[in-house]
Write a protein that holds these residues in place. Sequence first.
Motif, PDB file in Angstrom:
ATOM      1  N   GLN A  43       0.835  -1.201   0.000  1.00 15.60           N
ATOM      2  CA  GLN A  43       0.000   0.000   0.000  1.00 15.60           C
ATOM      3  C   GLN A  43       0.872   1.253   0.000  1.00 15.60           C
TER       4      GLN A  43
ATOM      5  N   ALA B  91      -4.623  -5.373  -9.541  1.00 11.62           N
ATOM      6  CA  ALA B  91      -4.251  -4.791  -8.252  1.00 11.62           C
ATOM      7  C   ALA B  91      -5.427  -4.857  -7.287  1.00 11.62           C
ATOM      8  N   LYS B  92      -5.123  -4.870  -6.000  1.00 12.32           N
ATOM      9  CA  LYS B  92      -6.123  -4.805  -4.939  1.00 12.32           C
ATOM     10  C   LYS B  92      -6.205  -3.341  -4.499  1.00 12.32           C
ATOM     11  N   TRP B  93      -7.404  -2.750  -4.480  1.00 13.21           N
ATOM     12  CA  TRP B  93      -7.478  -1.305  -4.297  1.00 13.21           C
ATOM     13  C   TRP B  93      -8.730  -0.861  -3.528  1.00 13.21           C
TER      14      TRP B  93
ATOM     15  N   VAL C 134      -5.354   2.671 -11.409  1.00  9.14           N
ATOM     16  CA  VAL C 134      -5.124   1.353 -10.807  1.00  9.14           C
ATOM     17  C   VAL C 134      -4.817   0.349 -11.913  1.00  9.14           C
TER      18      VAL C 134
ATOM     19  N   ILE D 101      -6.069  -0.747   3.082  1.00  6.01           N
ATOM     20  CA  ILE D 101      -6.795  -1.429   2.005  1.00  6.01           C
ATOM     21  C   ILE D 101      -7.555  -2.632   2.553  1.00  6.01           C
TER      22      ILE D 101
ATOM     23  N   TRP E 255      -3.546   1.294  -3.898  1.00  7.35           N
ATOM     24  CA  TRP E 255      -3.560  -0.058  -4.457  1.00  7.35           C
ATOM     25  C   TRP E 255      -2.251  -0.781  -4.116  1.00  7.35           C
ATOM     26  N   LYS E 256      -2.324  -2.107  -4.189  1.00  6.60           N
ATOM     27  CA  LYS E 256      -1.148  -2.934  -3.952  1.00  6.60           C
ATOM     28  C   LYS E 256      -1.221  -4.158  -4.845  1.00  6.60           C
ATOM     29  N   MET E 257      -0.084  -4.828  -5.004  1.00  2.00           N
ATOM     30  CA  MET E 257      -0.044  -5.964  -5.933  1.00  2.00           C
ATOM     31  C   MET E 257       1.132  -6.880  -5.606  1.00  2.00           C
TER      32      MET E 257
ATOM     33  N   LYS F 204      -4.256  -3.328 -13.785  1.00  2.00           N
ATOM     34  CA  LYS F 204      -5.022  -4.576 -13.776  1.00  2.00           C
ATOM     35  C   LYS F 204      -4.460  -5.530 -12.723  1.00  2.00           C
TER      36      LYS F 204
ATOM     37  N   PHE G  54      -6.873   6.634  -5.379  1.00  3.43           N
ATOM     38  CA  PHE G  54      -6.876   5.244  -4.932  1.00  3.43           C
ATOM     39  C   PHE G  54      -5.614   4.932  -4.121  1.00  3.43           C
TER      40      PHE G  54
END
Length: 337
Positions: free
Chosen positions: A108, A122-124, A118, A330, A302-304, A120, A300
């Motif tokens: 995050q 990713a958790k957001w 964001v 998140i 987001w993390k990945m 594709k 946003f």
Amino acid sequence: MEIYSYTDRNYSLPPSEINSEVWPAQFLSGFSEFYLYQYNKNIILIKDVELNAWLPIAIESKLFIREAQLLNAPIRNGVELDSSEQLLFFNRLIQTLTKKHIAHRIIQPHPAGIISAVPKNAKWIPFGTYITQLALFATDEELLNSYDPKYKKAIQHSIKNGAVVKFGEEVHKDFYSLYSMTTQRAGIHQDTQKYFDDCRKYLGNENTLTAVVYDRDQPIGAIFINYSKHTSLCTHAGSVGTSKLYGGIKYLHYETMKKLRDIGVQKYDLVGVRIGSHHEALEGVFRFKKGFGGNLKEGFLWKMDLANTTIKVYDLIQKIKNRDIKTDIIDQELMAA
């Protein structure tokens, strides 16, 4: 993409124009030195050559993985990229971090690093912040009139009843006392006195500011700010809780905005509000920050994960070692939805 760093000798030093007051504080060499000393994290500055845009990222090694944290949105000539260009930047960034084995995970962003796009997979969550454009207000009266009428009345009450705001070294002790009291009362993370001492040491008086408001001789509210001429970031705050001086905290922010405006700082960022949060207390924070009349910047967090197999092994080890792993913003918001 090109990679630079002030502290990681595997990379070349950034060009001198990046280490400038007209860029966000996260691009300054002192900020990188503070991060290395305080967190043992190197900040790398990544340049997307095609977009002529820059991004500061903190890299931390943990066991057999490395985590990357975005510290700001991508910038070109001191101005954030629009959402379409940010998406291009992030797609190339993910490829670079993966192919060069720089990071296994993007965590995050720092709450000051709100993103407008964001990528594709990713958790957001939606996130925002209230920003006052200090340069728009030529006079103190114009600034005060931009606030919610109730805030203006509260500030005028504080002035009438003798509130005093002080800045600098003389208030460091009072700041930390109020900050410590507040974090303990709220049951949240508390940075040490050394954290603030080191921040002042590496960023200096030119890029940090401590402010405390007093009811007579009694300190009742305090804030700590990192800044460059580009933006000031209100990162830490504290208060006595209840006070007979109605509006003292609002007056504190008002006087601090005035001081920063007068030395040429362009923006006052209250650093983070959760949009549509399911946490009632955090909705109160949203309303409090809104009252200062700034514009809501929406974006946003987001993390990945970039190396799924490696990350799964790492996460499993962490769960075995510590069953009370703290969640980030998140995950908190997604679990509450």
